[in-house]
Design a protein around this motif. Structure first.
Motif, mmCIF file in Angstrom:
data_model
loop_
_atom_site.group_PDB
_atom_site.id
_atom_site.type_symbol
_atom_site.label_atom_id
_atom_site.label_comp_id
_atom_site.label_asym_id
_atom_site.label_seq_id
_atom_site.Cartn_x
_atom_site.Cartn_y
_atom_site.Cartn_z
ATOM 1 N N THR A 1 -14.816 29.610 54.545
ATOM 2 C CA THR A 1 -13.847 30.510 53.928
ATOM 3 C C THR A 1 -12.553 29.749 53.688
ATOM 4 O OG1 THR A 1 -14.813 32.379 55.115
ATOM 5 C CG2 THR A 1 -12.650 32.714 54.119
ATOM 6 N N PHE A 2 -12.030 29.845 52.454
ATOM 7 C CA PHE A 2 -10.832 29.101 52.083
ATOM 8 C C PHE A 2 -9.658 30.056 51.921
ATOM 9 C CE2 PHE A 2 -14.614 27.106 50.284
ATOM 10 C CZ PHE A 2 -14.553 25.841 50.870
ATOM 11 N N THR A 3 -8.574 29.756 52.630
ATOM 12 C CA THR A 3 -7.335 30.528 52.519
ATOM 13 C C THR A 3 -6.214 29.535 52.248
ATOM 14 O OG1 THR A 3 -8.184 32.128 54.126
ATOM 15 C CG2 THR A 3 -5.836 32.224 53.621
ATOM 16 N N GLY B 1 -17.642 37.860 40.355
ATOM 17 C CA GLY B 1 -17.048 36.928 41.304
ATOM 18 C C GLY B 1 -17.985 36.391 42.356
ATOM 19 N N THR B 2 -19.293 36.756 42.299
ATOM 20 C CA THR B 2 -20.265 36.293 43.291
ATOM 21 C C THR B 2 -21.445 35.640 42.577
ATOM 22 O OG1 THR B 2 -19.666 38.075 44.813
ATOM 23 C CG2 THR B 2 -21.747 36.932 45.225
ATOM 24 N N VAL C 1 -12.352 29.252 44.398
ATOM 25 C CA VAL C 1 -13.428 29.589 45.327
ATOM 26 C C VAL C 1 -12.801 30.054 46.631
ATOM 27 C CG1 VAL C 1 -15.457 28.758 46.545
ATOM 28 C CG2 VAL C 1 -14.910 27.849 44.284
ATOM 29 N N ILE C 2 -13.150 31.270 47.054
ATOM 30 C CA ILE C 2 -12.587 31.786 48.306
ATOM 31 C C ILE C 2 -13.565 31.653 49.464
ATOM 32 C CG2 ILE C 2 -11.016 33.364 47.130
ATOM 33 C CD1 ILE C 2 -12.974 35.638 47.746
ATOM 34 N N ARG D 1 -18.239 32.751 46.250
ATOM 35 C CA ARG D 1 -17.406 33.892 45.876
ATOM 36 C C ARG D 1 -16.086 33.374 45.294
ATOM 37 N NH1 ARG D 1 -19.912 38.367 47.962
ATOM 38 N NH2 ARG D 1 -21.275 38.019 49.771
ATOM 39 N N PHE D 2 -15.729 33.948 44.139
ATOM 40 C CA PHE D 2 -14.549 33.487 43.408
ATOM 41 C C PHE D 2 -13.506 34.600 43.334
ATOM 42 C CE2 PHE D 2 -18.047 30.921 41.963
ATOM 43 C CZ PHE D 2 -17.505 29.661 41.746
#
Length: 357
Positions: free
Chosen positions: A210-212, A156-157, A184-185, A178-179
């Motif tokens: 950073t995605f939320t 994931g990286t 993509v997070i 980072r997945f």
């Protein structure tokens, strides 16, 4: 086993090792003559020349050209036996042609095991000294810079570095994605990344997003410490590294690089398959050599040796060309390593059937 079996085995192995000593002695003399100027220019100590170069030189080239040595050895002593009517006498005593192949098969098996052991464990350890010696005193081939590196350092990286310098352990213009599943997070970019120790890395002038869900958090800074399970040497993938790994290490390395998404592992895959395909060639070359030289023919041993040298040269050339095709993605690594054996096996079987009749 009968006395005749021991007789043929001694002939086979004795001729094989005698040819190795003879040919490698000549090869060492020519190689020393060619590299003498480099040795004097760098004032290389005699101890290093012997222990770090020529001592590993012997098993390395012995294993590389084992098919040549086996084929020539079988043709030489079998032609001599046929010329002295020994094979006719052996068959007249009641030993069939198929039974005659048993001591040849035993000898080929011993050489097969020796080749597996040398290629898988002995040569990787010794060739490391020889490659380092060559790189230091003769021809500098190790790269100090790598460009456009991309690999999955952990699940994931994904790490990307545009350029990286080995000596300073500094990379420029990098990104770390980072997945989580297919999403993509986070994405971190930096102007510089450099290695500290124990998988500790530092980022300079970084930006982290950073995605939320539909929300995004932005962070900027001059320096950030991160941990990545990778060391600088793993960013430099060269064909020479494959020769310095034992077979278990090589298999583990390929699996790890595939997991990381690295596409530059062709040389490692070719090396792995060749470590199994080349020893198998001992059986094929033994079979072909016996079928070609077990009958007494006009022209004697010289004719058989001439044909044998041409065929072994074709075998080595075929192996080299197929390896080049594989590295250039023209054919698969499995086909590149095994195709020469399959072709020569297809030639050997009809000749063996004809000879046995």
């Amino acid at each position: 086993m009968k006395r005749l079996d021991w007789y043929i085995i001694k002939k086979f192995l004795g001729t094989f090792f005698f040819s190795i000593v003879l040919i490698l002695s000549i090869a060492i003399v020519f190689d020393l003559t060619e590299k003498m100027d480099d040795f004097f220019e760098h004032q290389v100590p005699l101890r290093e020349i012997i222990l770090d170069y020529y001592l590993p030189f012997i098993p390395y080239y012995m294993n590389m050209f084992s098919s040549l040595f086996i084929f020539i050895s079988v043709i030489y002593f079998t032609s001599k036996m046929a010329g002295n009517s020994e094979i006719i006498a052996i068959q007249a005593a009641g030993m069939s042609y198929h039974r005659l192949m048993v001591p040849y098969a035993i000898s080929a098996t011993l050489l097969f095991v020796l080749s597996i052991f040398l290629g898988g464990w002995v040569i990787p350890r010794s060739s490391e000294r020889m490659i380092n010696f060559t790189d230091k005193y003769v021809e500098h081939f190790s790269s100090e810079n790598a460009r456009h590196i991309q690999m999955e350092v952990e699940p994931g990286t994904v790490l990307y570095i545009e350029s990286f310098q080995r000596r300073s352990a500094i990379g420029y213009r990098c990104s770390i994605d980072r997945f989580e599943g297919n999403s993509v997070i986070s994405r971190t970019t930096a102007d510089r990344i450099y290695y500290d120790s124990l998988s500790n890395w530092h980022l300079d002038n970084y930006t982290e997003r950073t995605f939320t869900g539909l929300h995004e958090t932005l962070e900027r800074g001059e320096r950030k410490d991160i941990t990545l399970p990778v060391i600088p040497d793993e960013l430099f993938i060269t064909a020479q590294q494959a020769q310095q790994m034992t077979t278990p290490e090589l298999r583990h390395y390929m699996e790890r690089q595939r997991q990381r998404g690295s596409g530059n592992v062709k040389a490692f895959e070719v090396e792995y398959h060749k470590r199994w395909a080349s020893p198998i060639g001992a059986f094929i070359m033994t079979l072909l050599g016996v079928t070609m030289s077990s009958r007494r023919v006009r022209g004697g041993m010289g004719k058989n040796l001439g044909i044998g040298i041409v065929l072994t040269a074709a075998y080595i050339l075929f192996s080299t060309v197929s390896t080049t095709f594989s590295v250039n993605n023209v054919m698969s690594t499995f086909s590149a390593a095994w195709l020469p054996n399959l072709v020569f096996l297809a030639i050997s079987i009809p000749l063996y059937i004809k000879a046995s009749r």
